[in-house]
Design an enzyme around this catalytic site. Structure first.
Site, mmCIF file in Angstrom:
data_model
loop_
_atom_site.group_PDB
_atom_site.id
_atom_site.type_symbol
_atom_site.label_atom_id
_atom_site.label_comp_id
_atom_site.label_asym_id
_atom_site.label_seq_id
_atom_site.Cartn_x
_atom_site.Cartn_y
_atom_site.Cartn_z
ATOM 1 N N GLY A 58 13.069 11.198 9.376
ATOM 2 C CA GLY A 58 11.663 11.111 9.761
ATOM 3 C C GLY A 58 11.418 10.263 10.996
ATOM 4 O O GLY A 58 10.377 10.385 11.639
ATOM 5 N N SER A 59 12.366 9.406 11.334
ATOM 6 C CA SER A 59 12.206 8.585 12.541
ATOM 7 C C SER A 59 12.852 9.237 13.763
ATOM 8 O O SER A 59 12.623 8.792 14.885
ATOM 9 C CB SER A 59 12.827 7.200 12.333
ATOM 10 O OG SER A 59 12.067 6.480 11.408
ATOM 11 N N SER A 100 13.344 3.250 13.890
ATOM 12 C CA SER A 100 13.511 3.302 12.430
ATOM 13 C C SER A 100 12.203 2.853 11.809
ATOM 14 O O SER A 100 11.781 1.708 12.020
ATOM 15 C CB SER A 100 14.645 2.391 11.969
ATOM 16 O OG SER A 100 14.590 2.258 10.553
ATOM 17 N N SER A 102 11.360 2.153 8.690
ATOM 18 C CA SER A 102 11.520 0.993 7.798
ATOM 19 C C SER A 102 12.136 -0.182 8.524
ATOM 20 O O SER A 102 11.941 -1.327 8.151
ATOM 21 C CB SER A 102 12.428 1.372 6.625
ATOM 22 O OG SER A 102 13.719 1.709 7.123
ATOM 23 N N THR A 105 17.389 1.198 8.359
ATOM 24 C CA THR A 105 18.315 2.328 8.224
ATOM 25 C C THR A 105 19.664 1.973 8.845
ATOM 26 O O THR A 105 19.727 1.597 10.023
ATOM 27 C CB THR A 105 17.696 3.581 8.867
ATOM 28 O OG1 THR A 105 16.494 3.855 8.149
ATOM 29 C CG2 THR A 105 18.608 4.776 8.820
ATOM 30 N N ARG A 152 8.249 10.226 7.469
ATOM 31 C CA ARG A 152 7.970 11.536 8.079
ATOM 32 C C ARG A 152 6.498 11.734 8.366
ATOM 33 O O ARG A 152 6.122 12.559 9.189
ATOM 34 C CB ARG A 152 8.506 12.668 7.188
ATOM 35 C CG ARG A 152 7.839 12.749 5.822
ATOM 36 C CD ARG A 152 8.614 13.710 4.942
ATOM 37 N NE ARG A 152 8.039 13.937 3.628
ATOM 38 C CZ ARG A 152 8.163 13.114 2.582
ATOM 39 N NH1 ARG A 152 8.811 11.975 2.728
ATOM 40 N NH2 ARG A 152 7.637 13.435 1.412
ATOM 41 N N GLU A 229 11.677 17.971 2.336
ATOM 42 C CA GLU A 229 11.182 16.729 1.718
ATOM 43 C C GLU A 229 9.875 16.936 0.956
ATOM 44 O O GLU A 229 9.689 16.359 -0.112
ATOM 45 C CB GLU A 229 11.028 15.640 2.774
ATOM 46 C CG GLU A 229 12.367 15.179 3.336
ATOM 47 C CD GLU A 229 12.248 13.987 4.257
ATOM 48 O OE1 GLU A 229 11.724 12.948 3.863
ATOM 49 O OE2 GLU A 229 12.676 14.113 5.428
ATOM 50 N N HIS A 245 22.595 36.625 19.580
ATOM 51 C CA HIS A 245 23.985 36.857 19.980
ATOM 52 C C HIS A 245 24.960 36.656 18.830
ATOM 53 O O HIS A 245 26.164 36.650 19.033
ATOM 54 C CB HIS A 245 24.343 35.940 21.161
ATOM 55 C CG HIS A 245 23.516 36.231 22.379
ATOM 56 N ND1 HIS A 245 23.900 37.128 23.351
ATOM 57 C CD2 HIS A 245 22.282 35.798 22.723
ATOM 58 C CE1 HIS A 245 22.949 37.197 24.274
ATOM 59 N NE2 HIS A 245 21.953 36.407 23.912
ATOM 60 N N LYS A 340 20.492 5.861 -0.281
ATOM 61 C CA LYS A 340 20.425 4.575 0.428
ATOM 62 C C LYS A 340 20.853 3.441 -0.500
ATOM 63 O O LYS A 340 21.551 2.528 -0.081
ATOM 64 C CB LYS A 340 19.009 4.345 0.973
ATOM 65 C CG LYS A 340 18.697 5.224 2.178
ATOM 66 C CD LYS A 340 17.356 4.902 2.805
ATOM 67 C CE LYS A 340 17.138 5.792 4.033
ATOM 68 N NZ LYS A 340 15.880 5.593 4.696
#
Ligand code: PA5
Length: 346
Positions: A58-59, A100, A102, A105, A152, A229, A245, A340
């Site tokens: 999301g970042s 980031s 948060s 990350t 996000r 998500e 192609h 995480k």
């Protein structure tokens, strides 16, 4: 009396994702102000050899959209790096934007350290966490964005300040008018009806999203991320002209599953190359003959940013309505949280 849609929102959207998606235009406006309030140091006003945006999920998507939006304008390459280390070409003549939401990350923190080691100019974009702490301690500029959102949902905050900052350091022209137009278009379009129509056609299907290499590639990445998500649905993307192609030949097997796919074609009639538009039409014919469902989604607005973000917004809402049809809460991303946590133990 609430209608069935309102009842479904009440039942499944426990954390208010609908309101957050709907407030995207206002967020873009606030994000523009954040960008204009940020003053990059004079030592950052350089001609860079390259601009790297390091981030995940999301970042990173804001950076993807930035790269795609500036494809015809930026004089130096803009590269989105999604891993622990940075590419070999990053050095003292690079600008590295570590993004980031948060600020915690691990891949982005590692990329930040790599950028510092190589002597690149660094800007940290975050709502806090360790990234803010490290950058402040090391004396790098920090663009602080509002916290407490699912990353996000903070797309306006991870994209628009970057556009403004790149104009402030002289890498591109000022984009205030384009941002304002995008905000106006996002507030006006009837994205809701369109999104519900798309969601009902995607329900129970494996979505395959096709876009064009020039400017809608990042939008397709956003659609895939949001469908995963929010709707808890796996999908795939591919681009014109490349898919003409190779992948186009694959629409024959597995025969039993073909009816379970739905193709979404993101169309930017004002921006897509004429030959791309022709390719899309011929491809649609081939897919229809193979009895594959094709859903066309068109951009709105005049400027490129408005056109790209209108497709993003329709996709965000479609993923939300698909979540309701799937009877899931769009907000939690338990597997990301679990991953995480497990990784933090190792
Ligand atoms: O949507 C999500 O929650 C993820 O894709 C995160 O954005 C991703 O894990 C990176 O985290 P952050 O945005 O906090 O750097």
């Amino acid at each position: 009396m609430p209608n069935s849609n309102e009842l479904r929102i009440k039942k499944y959207d426990k954390s208010g994702m609908f309101g957050l998606i709907k407030s995207f235009p206002e967020q873009c406006l606030r994000a523009k102000n954040i960008g204009y309030r940020f003053n990059p140091p004079d030592s950052y006003k350089l001609k860079y050899a390259n601009i790297i945006c390091a981030g995940m999920g999301g970042s990173a998507i804001g950076a993807d959209i930035l790269r795609s939006y500036l494809l015809d304008e930026a004089e130096c390459p803009i590269f989105v790096s999604r891993s622990y280390g940075l590419p070999r070409f990053v050095g003292q003549e690079s600008l590295v934007i570590t993004s980031s939401y948060s600020g915690n990350t691990e891949e982005t923190l590692s990329a930040y350290k790599d950028a510092r080691r190589r002597g690149a100019k660094i800007i940290a974009l975050t709502s806090g966490g360790r990234l803010e702490k490290y950058a402040r301690a090391d004396g790098y500029p920090v663009v602080l964005i509002p916290d407490r959102l699912p990353p996000r949902v903070a797309l306006g905050y991870s994209l628009i300040p970057l556009i403004v900052i790149l104009s402030k350091i002289g890498a591109i022209n000022d984009k205030a008018t384009e941002v304002d137009e995008a905000v106006g278009v996002l507030s006006r379009i009837k994205a809701d009806d369109e999104a519900r129509r798309i969601a009902s056609r995607l329900y129970g299907k494996f979505p395959v999203i096709y876009a064009s290499y020039e400017h809608t590639d990042a939008v397709a990445t956003r659609w895939r991320g949001q469908i995963a998500e929010n709707s808890k649905t796996v999908s795939s993307i591919n681009l014109f002209p490349e898919m003409n192609h190779n992948e186009i030949v694959g629409w024959e097997n597995p025969k039993k599953l073909l009816k379970d796919f739905a193709v979404v074609m993101l169309r930017d009639i004002k921006g897509d190359d004429k030959r791309i538009l022709k390719r899309m039409n011929v491809t649609k014919k081939i897919l229809k003959t193979a009895k594959i469902q094709v859903i066309e989604v068109k951009s709105f607005g005049d400027g490129l940013l408005a056109r790209m973000l209108s497709l993003v917004h329709i996709g965000d809402l479609a993923s939300f309505y698909l979540a309701l049809l799937n009877k899931v809460d769009p907000t939690p991303v338990d597997r990301i949280t679990y991953l995480k946590k497990e990784l933090a133990k190792i």
